[in-house]
Motif scaffolding. Sequence first.
Motif, PDB file in Angstrom:
ATOM      1  N   UNK A  33       0.837  -1.204   0.000  1.00  0.00           N
ATOM      2  CA  UNK A  33       0.000   0.000   0.000  1.00  0.00           C
ATOM      3  C   UNK A  33       0.866   1.246   0.000  1.00  0.00           C
ATOM      4  N   UNK A  34       1.882   1.265   0.893  1.00  0.00           N
ATOM      5  CA  UNK A  34       2.791   2.413   0.929  1.00  0.00           C
ATOM      6  C   UNK A  34       3.519   2.569  -0.387  1.00  0.00           C
ATOM      7  N   UNK A  35       3.967   1.424  -0.903  1.00  0.00           N
ATOM      8  CA  UNK A  35       4.723   1.476  -2.145  1.00  0.00           C
ATOM      9  C   UNK A  35       3.859   1.999  -3.286  1.00  0.00           C
ATOM     10  N   UNK A  36       2.634   1.487  -3.369  1.00  0.00           N
ATOM     11  CA  UNK A  36       1.710   1.931  -4.418  1.00  0.00           C
ATOM     12  C   UNK A  36       1.493   3.427  -4.346  1.00  0.00           C
ATOM     13  N   UNK A  37       1.372   3.939  -3.110  1.00  0.00           N
ATOM     14  CA  UNK A  37       1.170   5.382  -2.924  1.00  0.00           C
ATOM     15  C   UNK A  37       2.361   6.168  -3.456  1.00  0.00           C
ATOM     16  N   UNK A  38       3.561   5.776  -2.997  1.00  0.00           N
ATOM     17  CA  UNK A  38       4.763   6.540  -3.348  1.00  0.00           C
ATOM     18  C   UNK A  38       5.075   6.453  -4.837  1.00  0.00           C
ATOM     19  N   UNK A  39       4.862   5.252  -5.389  1.00  0.00           N
ATOM     20  CA  UNK A  39       5.170   5.065  -6.805  1.00  0.00           C
ATOM     21  C   UNK A  39       4.263   5.941  -7.668  1.00  0.00           C
ATOM     22  N   UNK A  40       2.980   5.919  -7.354  1.00  0.00           N
ATOM     23  CA  UNK A  40       2.028   6.697  -8.147  1.00  0.00           C
ATOM     24  C   UNK A  40       2.329   8.187  -8.007  1.00  0.00           C
ATOM     25  N   UNK A  41       2.597   8.616  -6.772  1.00  0.00           N
ATOM     26  CA  UNK A  41       2.846  10.036  -6.536  1.00  0.00           C
ATOM     27  C   UNK A  41       4.097  10.489  -7.277  1.00  0.00           C
ATOM     28  N   UNK A  42       5.132   9.660  -7.218  1.00  0.00           N
ATOM     29  CA  UNK A  42       6.371  10.028  -7.895  1.00  0.00           C
ATOM     30  C   UNK A  42       6.163  10.119  -9.406  1.00  0.00           C
ATOM     31  N   UNK A  43       5.349   9.212  -9.949  1.00  0.00           N
ATOM     32  CA  UNK A  43       5.043   9.278 -11.391  1.00  0.00           C
ATOM     33  C   UNK A  43       4.367  10.587 -11.754  1.00  0.00           C
ATOM     34  N   UNK A  44       3.401  10.983 -10.928  1.00  0.00           N
ATOM     35  CA  UNK A  44       2.645  12.201 -11.235  1.00  0.00           C
ATOM     36  C   UNK A  44       3.538  13.429 -11.105  1.00  0.00           C
ATOM     37  N   UNK A  45       4.377  13.436 -10.036  1.00  0.00           N
ATOM     38  CA  UNK A  45       5.274  14.578  -9.849  1.00  0.00           C
ATOM     39  C   UNK A  45       6.263  14.670 -11.009  1.00  0.00           C
ATOM     40  N   UNK A  46       6.654  13.508 -11.522  1.00  0.00           N
ATOM     41  CA  UNK A  46       7.565  13.522 -12.667  1.00  0.00           C
ATOM     42  C   UNK A  46       6.902  14.194 -13.864  1.00  0.00           C
ATOM     43  N   UNK A  47       5.633  13.851 -14.074  1.00  0.00           N
ATOM     44  CA  UNK A  47       4.905  14.479 -15.181  1.00  0.00           C
ATOM     45  C   UNK A  47       4.813  15.985 -14.977  1.00  0.00           C
ATOM     46  N   UNK A  48       4.612  16.388 -13.707  1.00  0.00           N
ATOM     47  CA  UNK A  48       4.519  17.817 -13.404  1.00  0.00           C
ATOM     48  C   UNK A  48       5.852  18.511 -13.685  1.00  0.00           C
ATOM     49  N   UNK A  49       6.931  17.816 -13.298  1.00  0.00           N
ATOM     50  CA  UNK A  49       8.263  18.372 -13.565  1.00  0.00           C
ATOM     51  C   UNK A  49       8.490  18.554 -15.055  1.00  0.00           C
ATOM     52  N   UNK A  50       8.031  17.579 -15.813  1.00  0.00           N
ATOM     53  CA  UNK A  50       8.194  17.683 -17.264  1.00  0.00           C
ATOM     54  C   UNK A  50       7.389  18.843 -17.827  1.00  0.00           C
ATOM     55  N   UNK A  51       6.234  19.112 -17.221  1.00  0.00           N
ATOM     56  CA  UNK A  51       5.425  20.239 -17.694  1.00  0.00           C
ATOM     57  C   UNK A  51       6.179  21.553 -17.469  1.00  0.00           C
ATOM     58  N   UNK A  52       6.752  21.710 -16.271  1.00  0.00           N
ATOM     59  CA  UNK A  52       7.472  22.957 -15.992  1.00  0.00           C
ATOM     60  C   UNK A  52       8.770  23.044 -16.784  1.00  0.00           C
ATOM     61  N   UNK A  53       9.377  21.886 -17.044  1.00  0.00           N
ATOM     62  CA  UNK A  53      10.587  21.842 -17.852  1.00  0.00           C
ATOM     63  C   UNK A  53      11.636  22.836 -17.358  1.00  0.00           C
ATOM     64  N   UNK A  54      11.950  22.794 -16.083  1.00  0.00           N
ATOM     65  CA  UNK A  54      12.966  23.673 -15.506  1.00  0.00           C
ATOM     66  C   UNK A  54      14.025  22.828 -14.815  1.00  0.00           C
ATOM     67  N   UNK A  55      15.261  23.256 -14.732  1.00  0.00           N
ATOM     68  CA  UNK A  55      15.822  24.430 -15.388  1.00  0.00           C
ATOM     69  C   UNK A  55      16.062  24.157 -16.872  1.00  0.00           C
ATOM     70  N   UNK A  56      15.681  25.092 -17.720  1.00  0.00           N
ATOM     71  CA  UNK A  56      15.922  24.924 -19.144  1.00  0.00           C
ATOM     72  C   UNK A  56      15.940  26.290 -19.810  1.00  0.00           C
TER      73      UNK A  56
END
Lengths: 562, 313
Positions: free
Chosen positions: A83-106
């Motif tokens: 359960x913990x792993x599922x939470x962290x994995x999903x959250x990290x995936x979403x944050x990664x997508x968010x990071x890609x949206x901001x595309x910083x530093x670039x």
Amino acid sequence: MSSIFAIFDIGVRAMYAQQIALQVTGQNISNANNENYVRQRAELKEATPFNSVPGQLGSGVTINQIIRIKDDFTDYQIQKENQNFGYLQEKSNILQQLENIFNEPSENGINSVISGFYDSLHDLANYPENFSSRVMVREQGLTLCDSFNHTIDKIKELKSNLNESIAYKVSEINSITADIADLNNQIARAEVGGIQNANDLRNQRDALVRALSQMGDIFVQEGNDNLLYVQLGDTILVSGVHQIQLKTQTDSQNNLRIVSGDSNKTVKISNGSLKALFDTRDDVLNKYIDDLDTLARSIITELNKVHIGGIGLTMYQSATAENGAVASTVPLANAGYDFPVNGGSFTISLYDSNRTLKSETEITINPFAESLTDIAAKINAISGLNATISSDNKLSISVSNPTDQFSFLGDSTGAKDTSNFLMAAGLNTFFKGKDASSITLADCIINDVNKIATAKSTAPGDNANIIDMIATRDKAFVNDAKPEEYFSSMIGDLGVERQVTVKRGETQQLILRSLEERFQAQSGVSFDEEAINLIKYQRGYQAAARFIQVMDGLINSLIQLM
Amino acid sequence: MLDRITNPMLINRNLLYINENTSKLQKIQEQIASGKMIRVASDDPIGSTKSMYLQSELKKITQYNKNLVDGIGYMEQTSSILTQVENILLEIKEIAESASTEITTSAEKKALSFQVNQLLEELIQFSNTKFGGKFIFGGTETLSGAKPNPAPFNIRMSGNVIAGIITNPAGIDGVMQRIVGDGKTISVNISGEDVFLPGGTGSASDIFTTLIKLRDNLNANDTPEIRLRVSELDKQLNQVTSQNTLVGAKVNRMQLIQNQLDELKLVQKEHLSSIEDTDIAEAILKLNTQEIAFQAALQTSSKILRQSLLDYI
């Protein structure tokens, strides 16, 4: 003394038992690469002995039961950690997508675009008379607005994707729980009388529970009837052989929530990937949307405030407000503008074609008593100026004499707008809109770059106002931070949040891995072990056969006697 | 204690080691190929915030530099015009001095008067010099003024002779600023007023009036008046020279700032590079080490996984 044929039975039973044991070994070997498989063992037991003289006589061997070798506690721990792993994995995936949206530093993120915009203002300050440097400011300004709009759009798209993921997960849960209910049914039927263990069916059921545990805080309990009861949060998903489906409902903000198909009660989920989807959708993404909105709104407010106090290369012969009021007759305080109107005044200076001042009029505003119509009347009272209100309640000001021109700056007094009316209505502003999704350039600037207010006087080479606009870059006007500082700390926050999530996810993975290893150490198939078993039972089988052969010899001798 | 080592364990572990090695290899490879240690903020949140700050600062410095180069160009142009104005005034002063003695005849003075008139016209042209389409001495009124006074200094004719100068009624004294640092501005223009008529039109400091008067004095053979003009010209020459010195001093100051910015740029670039750029030597060393580890993992895996009792029965 037992009959000689009864001794035969010992051999037959032995052969039969070895055969079963060999079959179990075969099953183990064939499932060695099945990840969810729990190895089985045929438990041998002495067959019921005869009571005779001189004592009890054994009647051979029998298979007591075929058992699964597994530790239920390890299983339970895996479920929890999953359960913990599922939470962290999903959250990290979403944050990664968010990071890609901001595309910083670039080189092409919002940070560079802000830099580029201010750079273009510098170039305009160097050459306030040049058309090309004005066009550059317009283009860089539009790029800045586009970056905000685009980024917000992408975050909102991600948000709606999360809703789709939730719907998808719900259907996945429903399909899993349907299978569990079905397996419950099969297991109950196979285990009638409670002698046999439906090992393979149970393996399948365990695997399903494990898959389920990644998605939410699952509680399972096996009843006395050998049926598995499954709960997600406080909602029952499987009750015996009955599955209770989950449903999604769309709330007023177009967000999905999960309800029990039975009671229509909202399911409270506190862990697993579903929790991550809800958390990011409702908190994390909203936080970044809010932050971007704050940044955009601060930029609009601060730069417009400076811009309104300036004069462009050409003055106005007519000016139309960018924003309309809700009605022309309501007090300005309630006129529905995105920015509030205060008590104060603004000044209109009227010039002839040679930039010679004709009149300078201060227009006072009481936002609680006066409406747009009252302001229009005040402007109409100025000789040489006309004010009208359009059907969408936008104020328009124009000169009566077509060669006259006007500005919103006190010519002799240098008085600026203190009422905030010009900003609210959108007169002589640079930006338009109120947040990151609506920010754009004022129509007036898009249509005529000469209206970019570079000067604080009517002189074309005056760059005093644009210098003030540039100075905003080093002013802490966004929640006590400079605009670029605010944005980069926002990106820093996101970076930290993702880094922490990834690190915790990695730790969690290690825990899970060691648990899985413990599970495999106990329940996994070892080829070497099975090979030994193979030989062991083969030998047993051979010996039993040999025993029968010997018995056969005995009987043969007996028959020859006759 | 794990007392049983089963096949799934062996396989999972080996797979894990191989995956870990591959992902490390890929990370290093990415760092070498891109030359950057930070691809996304989470690679190094503090570093990326710093890198964003430094990138903004560097862009700012570049822009300040651009403003300085532009301002220096503008001032150097101003200075060269001022030098030419000085030369004209020197020439006129020489004429006036030679005419202030009784030796020159009235006919000679008439000829000199003609020469002064020509120099006056030249001076007016210089006073209306444009650089990049902008009047240098027009203050912030850099473009055409209101008709009938289209330039900073407009000739008022009386018959065929220049009778006076009308300055742009919108003013010729506005200040043009260049931003050369955070909150630091330098004015890059010299106002036409300060150069040609700091005391206003018709005052003793008005160069044009002095020249027009000198021309007429020469024509009228009025030696005492000519002497007065010489002393006026002396002061006016000083007034132009001091403006030119001011320009020179400002250019020096701007060059100094430019040097400081260059140094700052270098320091910040180094700082930025230390945060976000890959140390190639170190990365390649790491790559090699990682490669060896990867190969070792592959080799041991292939050896261990192949072993089984089944081969012997």
